[in-house]
Design a protein around this motif. Structure first.
Motif, PDB file in Angstrom:
ATOM      1  N   VAL A  66       0.841  -1.197   0.000  1.00  0.00           N
ATOM      2  CA  VAL A  66       0.000   0.000   0.000  1.00  0.00           C
ATOM      3  C   VAL A  66       0.878   1.249   0.000  1.00  0.00           C
ATOM      4  O   VAL A  66       1.981   1.248   0.546  1.00  0.00           O
ATOM      5  CB  VAL A  66      -0.953  -0.014   1.231  1.00  0.00           C
ATOM      6  N   ASN A  67       0.396   2.283  -0.641  1.00  0.00           N
ATOM      7  CA  ASN A  67       0.982   3.621  -0.571  1.00  0.00           C
ATOM      8  C   ASN A  67       0.110   4.435   0.368  1.00  0.00           C
ATOM      9  O   ASN A  67      -1.112   4.511   0.155  1.00  0.00           O
ATOM     10  CB  ASN A  67       0.970   4.300  -1.946  1.00  0.00           C
ATOM     11  N   ILE A  68       0.708   5.041   1.402  1.00  0.00           N
ATOM     12  CA  ILE A  68      -0.063   5.881   2.318  1.00  0.00           C
ATOM     13  C   ILE A  68       0.452   7.319   2.254  1.00  0.00           C
ATOM     14  O   ILE A  68       1.534   7.585   1.769  1.00  0.00           O
ATOM     15  CB  ILE A  68      -0.039   5.337   3.755  1.00  0.00           C
ATOM     16  N   TRP A  69      -0.377   8.209   2.720  1.00  0.00           N
ATOM     17  CA  TRP A  69      -0.084   9.636   2.702  1.00  0.00           C
ATOM     18  C   TRP A  69       0.175  10.137   1.278  1.00  0.00           C
ATOM     19  O   TRP A  69       1.054  10.969   1.039  1.00  0.00           O
ATOM     20  CB  TRP A  69       1.060  10.000   3.652  1.00  0.00           C
ATOM     21  N   CYS A  70      -0.604   9.646   0.357  1.00  0.00           N
ATOM     22  CA  CYS A  70      -0.442  10.027  -1.056  1.00  0.00           C
ATOM     23  C   CYS A  70      -0.763  11.490  -1.306  1.00  0.00           C
ATOM     24  O   CYS A  70      -0.271  12.074  -2.275  1.00  0.00           O
ATOM     25  CB  CYS A  70      -1.292   9.117  -1.943  1.00  0.00           C
ATOM     26  N   ASP A  71      -1.565  12.110  -0.427  1.00  0.00           N
ATOM     27  CA  ASP A  71      -1.859  13.545  -0.571  1.00  0.00           C
ATOM     28  C   ASP A  71      -0.599  14.395  -0.466  1.00  0.00           C
ATOM     29  O   ASP A  71      -0.568  15.510  -0.972  1.00  0.00           O
ATOM     30  CB  ASP A  71      -2.862  14.006   0.495  1.00  0.00           C
ATOM     31  N   SER A  72       0.444  13.891   0.221  1.00  0.00           N
ATOM     32  CA  SER A  72       1.680  14.661   0.344  1.00  0.00           C
ATOM     33  C   SER A  72       2.822  14.094  -0.481  1.00  0.00           C
ATOM     34  O   SER A  72       3.963  14.497  -0.309  1.00  0.00           O
ATOM     35  CB  SER A  72       2.110  14.812   1.796  1.00  0.00           C
ATOM     36  N   ALA A  73       2.513  13.180  -1.377  1.00  0.00           N
ATOM     37  CA  ALA A  73       3.556  12.601  -2.234  1.00  0.00           C
ATOM     38  C   ALA A  73       4.150  13.674  -3.137  1.00  0.00           C
ATOM     39  O   ALA A  73       3.465  14.612  -3.553  1.00  0.00           O
ATOM     40  CB  ALA A  73       2.981  11.473  -3.081  1.00  0.00           C
ATOM     41  N   GLN A  74       5.428  13.542  -3.416  1.00  0.00           N
ATOM     42  CA  GLN A  74       6.072  14.449  -4.366  1.00  0.00           C
ATOM     43  C   GLN A  74       5.414  14.270  -5.738  1.00  0.00           C
ATOM     44  O   GLN A  74       5.126  13.133  -6.136  1.00  0.00           O
ATOM     45  CB  GLN A  74       7.565  14.143  -4.450  1.00  0.00           C
ATOM     46  N   PRO A  75       5.159  15.340  -6.454  1.00  0.00           N
ATOM     47  CA  PRO A  75       4.435  15.235  -7.724  1.00  0.00           C
ATOM     48  C   PRO A  75       5.176  14.436  -8.794  1.00  0.00           C
ATOM     49  O   PRO A  75       4.547  13.899  -9.705  1.00  0.00           O
ATOM     50  CB  PRO A  75       4.243  16.687  -8.158  1.00  0.00           C
ATOM     51  N   TRP A  76       6.472  14.286  -8.668  1.00  0.00           N
ATOM     52  CA  TRP A  76       7.247  13.546  -9.664  1.00  0.00           C
ATOM     53  C   TRP A  76       7.356  12.062  -9.366  1.00  0.00           C
ATOM     54  O   TRP A  76       7.895  11.295 -10.149  1.00  0.00           O
ATOM     55  CB  TRP A  76       8.643  14.154  -9.817  1.00  0.00           C
ATOM     56  N   VAL A  77       6.834  11.630  -8.187  1.00  0.00           N
ATOM     57  CA  VAL A  77       6.858  10.206  -7.834  1.00  0.00           C
ATOM     58  C   VAL A  77       5.763   9.480  -8.615  1.00  0.00           C
ATOM     59  O   VAL A  77       4.601   9.876  -8.588  1.00  0.00           O
ATOM     60  CB  VAL A  77       6.658   9.993  -6.320  1.00  0.00           C
ATOM     61  N   GLN A  78       6.146   8.434  -9.323  1.00  0.00           N
ATOM     62  CA  GLN A  78       5.188   7.626 -10.068  1.00  0.00           C
ATOM     63  C   GLN A  78       4.828   6.403  -9.238  1.00  0.00           C
ATOM     64  O   GLN A  78       5.707   5.626  -8.869  1.00  0.00           O
ATOM     65  CB  GLN A  78       5.772   7.206 -11.411  1.00  0.00           C
ATOM     66  N   MET A  79       3.545   6.264  -8.938  1.00  0.00           N
ATOM     67  CA  MET A  79       3.072   5.149  -8.130  1.00  0.00           C
ATOM     68  C   MET A  79       2.456   4.090  -9.026  1.00  0.00           C
ATOM     69  O   MET A  79       1.744   4.405  -9.974  1.00  0.00           O
ATOM     70  CB  MET A  79       2.039   5.628  -7.119  1.00  0.00           C
ATOM     71  N   SER A  80       2.715   2.847  -8.696  1.00  0.00           N
ATOM     72  CA  SER A  80       2.159   1.725  -9.439  1.00  0.00           C
ATOM     73  C   SER A  80       0.645   1.664  -9.254  1.00  0.00           C
ATOM     74  O   SER A  80       0.132   1.835  -8.139  1.00  0.00           O
ATOM     75  CB  SER A  80       2.779   0.418  -8.950  1.00  0.00           C
ATOM     76  N   ASP A  81      -0.064   1.412 -10.335  1.00  0.00           N
ATOM     77  CA  ASP A  81      -1.516   1.240 -10.246  1.00  0.00           C
ATOM     78  C   ASP A  81      -1.876  -0.069  -9.554  1.00  0.00           C
ATOM     79  O   ASP A  81      -3.022  -0.272  -9.159  1.00  0.00           O
ATOM     80  CB  ASP A  81      -2.145   1.272 -11.645  1.00  0.00           C
ATOM     81  N   ALA A  82      -0.916  -0.964  -9.398  1.00  0.00           N
ATOM     82  CA  ALA A  82      -1.161  -2.267  -8.772  1.00  0.00           C
ATOM     83  C   ALA A  82      -1.190  -2.187  -7.243  1.00  0.00           C
ATOM     84  O   ALA A  82      -1.599  -3.137  -6.586  1.00  0.00           O
ATOM     85  CB  ALA A  82      -0.091  -3.262  -9.215  1.00  0.00           C
ATOM     86  N   ILE A  83      -0.741  -1.071  -6.694  1.00  0.00           N
ATOM     87  CA  ILE A  83      -0.691  -0.912  -5.237  1.00  0.00           C
ATOM     88  C   ILE A  83      -1.734   0.128  -4.821  1.00  0.00           C
ATOM     89  O   ILE A  83      -1.732   1.240  -5.352  1.00  0.00           O
ATOM     90  CB  ILE A  83       0.713  -0.470  -4.778  1.00  0.00           C
ATOM     91  N   PRO A  84      -2.622  -0.225  -3.871  1.00  0.00           N
ATOM     92  CA  PRO A  84      -3.636   0.743  -3.419  1.00  0.00           C
ATOM     93  C   PRO A  84      -2.999   2.023  -2.894  1.00  0.00           C
ATOM     94  O   PRO A  84      -1.912   2.001  -2.327  1.00  0.00           O
ATOM     95  CB  PRO A  84      -4.364   0.005  -2.299  1.00  0.00           C
ATOM     96  N   ARG A  85      -3.723   3.117  -3.091  1.00  0.00           N
ATOM     97  CA  ARG A  85      -3.274   4.438  -2.628  1.00  0.00           C
ATOM     98  C   ARG A  85      -4.267   4.973  -1.611  1.00  0.00           C
ATOM     99  O   ARG A  85      -5.464   4.997  -1.866  1.00  0.00           O
ATOM    100  CB  ARG A  85      -3.194   5.407  -3.800  1.00  0.00           C
TER     101      ARG A  85
END
Length: 138
Positions: free
Chosen positions: A111-130
């Motif tokens: 899981v990815n948590i605290w996505c509201d504060s993620a750096q805008p250039w970080v690419q998150m996998s669609d396979a992992i919940p946000r």
């Protein structure tokens, strides 16, 4: 699952746990960004009380989580490596910093948590919940 083992950069602190990980998470909160000096922290939760520390004892920085509860950030006073966090919001778990593990071949963030504060250039996998902020604790 083999024994989880790891330590700090200088080797002053070593740890191990025979417990299976409860979960793995990528935390994008601003505090993890500041502590790691990068965009996020990869964390491995293990049951509280299963971690055996050897060598130097880590120093502690007491932080405050959004919950208002303490976050005890444990690190090596010699080399500065963050080792683990103990969260008042999750009192039955210790959160190891995955970068300190000896073997990360098994590591698979769930899981990815605290996505509201993620750096805008970080690419998150669609396979992992946000999750925008903290995950539900109940």
């Amino acid at each position: 699952m083999p024994t989880i083992q790891g330590g700090c950069l200088c080797g002053a602190i070593r740890y191990r746990s025979d417990a299976a990980p409860l979960m793995t998470a990528i935390c994008n909160c601003k505090h993890c960004q500041r502590q790691t000096g990068t965009a996020f922290s990869v964390l491995v939760a293990i049951p509280k009380g299963t971690l055996v520390m050897e060598g130097a004892q880590p120093d502690t920085y007491q932080d405050l989580g959004e919950s208002g509860l303490p976050v005890m950030r444990r690190f090596c006073s010699r080399c500065g490596s963050p080792i683990l966090s103990e969260l008042g919001a999750t009192p039955t778990m210790d959160w190891l910093k995955a970068g300190t593990l000896d073997d990360t071949s098994w590591l698979q963030p769930q899981v990815n948590i605290w996505c509201d504060s993620a750096q805008p250039w970080v690419q998150m996998s669609d396979a992992i919940p946000r999750i925008p902020r903290n995950p539900p604790l109940a």
